[in-house]
Motif scaffolding. Structure first.
Motif, mmCIF file in Angstrom:
data_model
loop_
_atom_site.group_PDB
_atom_site.id
_atom_site.type_symbol
_atom_site.label_atom_id
_atom_site.label_comp_id
_atom_site.label_asym_id
_atom_site.label_seq_id
_atom_site.Cartn_x
_atom_site.Cartn_y
_atom_site.Cartn_z
ATOM 1 N N GLY A 42 50.724 50.845 39.732
ATOM 2 C CA GLY A 42 51.156 51.985 38.943
ATOM 3 C C GLY A 42 50.333 52.259 37.703
ATOM 4 N N LYS A 43 49.253 51.507 37.528
ATOM 5 C CA LYS A 43 48.413 51.694 36.342
ATOM 6 C C LYS A 43 46.991 52.049 36.750
ATOM 7 N N GLU A 44 46.253 52.585 35.797
ATOM 8 C CA GLU A 44 44.856 52.902 36.045
ATOM 9 C C GLU A 44 44.012 51.633 36.013
ATOM 10 N N ARG A 45 42.874 51.725 36.682
ATOM 11 C CA ARG A 45 41.937 50.603 36.636
ATOM 12 C C ARG A 45 41.393 50.477 35.219
ATOM 13 N N GLU A 46 41.364 49.242 34.712
ATOM 14 C CA GLU A 46 40.936 49.035 33.333
ATOM 15 C C GLU A 46 39.817 47.999 33.247
ATOM 16 N N PHE A 47 39.016 48.166 32.235
ATOM 17 C CA PHE A 47 37.894 47.264 31.977
ATOM 18 C C PHE A 47 38.406 45.904 31.532
ATOM 19 N N VAL A 48 37.753 44.850 32.030
ATOM 20 C CA VAL A 48 38.062 43.485 31.610
ATOM 21 C C VAL A 48 36.869 42.855 30.887
ATOM 22 N N SER A 49 35.709 42.879 31.544
ATOM 23 C CA SER A 49 34.551 42.204 30.970
ATOM 24 C C SER A 49 33.277 42.698 31.656
ATOM 25 N N ALA A 50 32.149 42.568 30.957
ATOM 26 C CA ALA A 50 30.856 42.926 31.531
ATOM 27 C C ALA A 50 29.779 42.013 30.966
ATOM 28 N N ILE A 51 28.695 41.908 31.726
ATOM 29 C CA ILE A 51 27.577 41.062 31.317
ATOM 30 C C ILE A 51 26.286 41.782 31.649
ATOM 31 N N THR A 52 25.337 41.757 30.719
ATOM 32 C CA THR A 52 24.072 42.437 30.931
ATOM 33 C C THR A 52 23.193 41.668 31.925
ATOM 34 N N ARG A 53 22.067 42.273 32.249
ATOM 35 C CA ARG A 53 21.238 41.781 33.347
ATOM 36 C C ARG A 53 20.791 40.333 33.177
ATOM 37 N N SER A 54 20.407 39.984 31.974
ATOM 38 C CA SER A 54 19.943 38.622 31.713
ATOM 39 C C SER A 54 21.066 37.702 31.244
ATOM 40 N N GLY A 55 22.237 38.297 31.046
ATOM 41 C CA GLY A 55 23.360 37.530 30.523
ATOM 42 C C GLY A 55 23.361 37.396 29.022
ATOM 43 N N GLY A 56 22.486 38.140 28.364
ATOM 44 C CA GLY A 56 22.356 37.993 26.930
ATOM 45 C C GLY A 56 23.427 38.692 26.112
ATOM 46 N N ARG A 57 24.115 39.618 26.725
ATOM 47 C CA ARG A 57 25.161 40.326 25.996
ATOM 48 C C ARG A 57 26.419 40.375 26.863
ATOM 49 N N LEU A 58 27.541 40.076 26.222
ATOM 50 C CA LEU A 58 28.820 40.026 26.910
ATOM 51 C C LEU A 58 29.786 41.015 26.270
ATOM 52 N N TYR A 59 30.648 41.581 27.094
ATOM 53 C CA TYR A 59 31.648 42.528 26.620
ATOM 54 C C TYR A 59 33.015 42.082 27.143
ATOM 55 N N TYR A 60 34.039 42.227 26.295
ATOM 56 C CA TYR A 60 35.394 41.863 26.697
ATOM 57 C C TYR A 60 36.396 42.898 26.195
ATOM 58 N N ALA A 61 37.410 43.117 27.004
ATOM 59 C CA ALA A 61 38.552 43.884 26.522
ATOM 60 C C ALA A 61 39.299 43.046 25.484
#
Length: 124
Positions: A42-61
């Motif tokens: 019942g909810k929209e798809r939401e962002f959890v985490s991402a990682i750049t190509r080399s792994g040098g930058r990380l993103y988190y909800a």
């Protein structure tokens, strides 16, 4: 084209841990930003985490910061999501996705390829 296959989901008690894996086909895995998203009923798809190509930058909800850790192994064409201190509100289908984008990697529209998803259920 990239094919993504997630694994590692399951049923766990609150406070427990799971490690999701996403295996990618093809020889260009390292050219993709990789992301994890989730969708509860019942909810929209939401962002959890991402990682750049080399792994040098990380993103988190904000909701998972400090509890989840994303990583990748380009030699194995695999991205991981280590989930600790799980809560019932983490219950969802978790999707792995691949993107060639440079910006907006926390949004679904940036991602071209998606896996089929793996169910994570956290009981209270």
């Amino acid at each position: 084209q990239v094919q993504l296959v997630e694994s590692g989901g399951g049923l766990v008690q609150a406070g427990g841990s799971l490690r999701l894996s996403c295996a990618a086909s093809g020889r260009t895995f390292s050219s993709y930003v990789m992301g994890w998203f989730r969708q509860a009923p019942g909810k929209e798809r939401e962002f959890v985490s991402a990682i750049t190509r080399s792994g040098g930058r990380l993103y988190y909800a904000d909701s998972v910061k400090g509890r989840f850790t994303i990583s990748r192994d380009n030699s194995k064409n695999t991205v991981y999501l280590q989930m600790n201190s799980l809560k019932p509100e983490d219950t969802a289908v978790y999707y792995c996705a691949a993107s060639r984008a440079i910006v907006a990697v926390t949004t679904t529209r940036a991602y071209e390829y998606w896996g089929q998803g793996t169910q994570v259920t956290v009981s209270s």
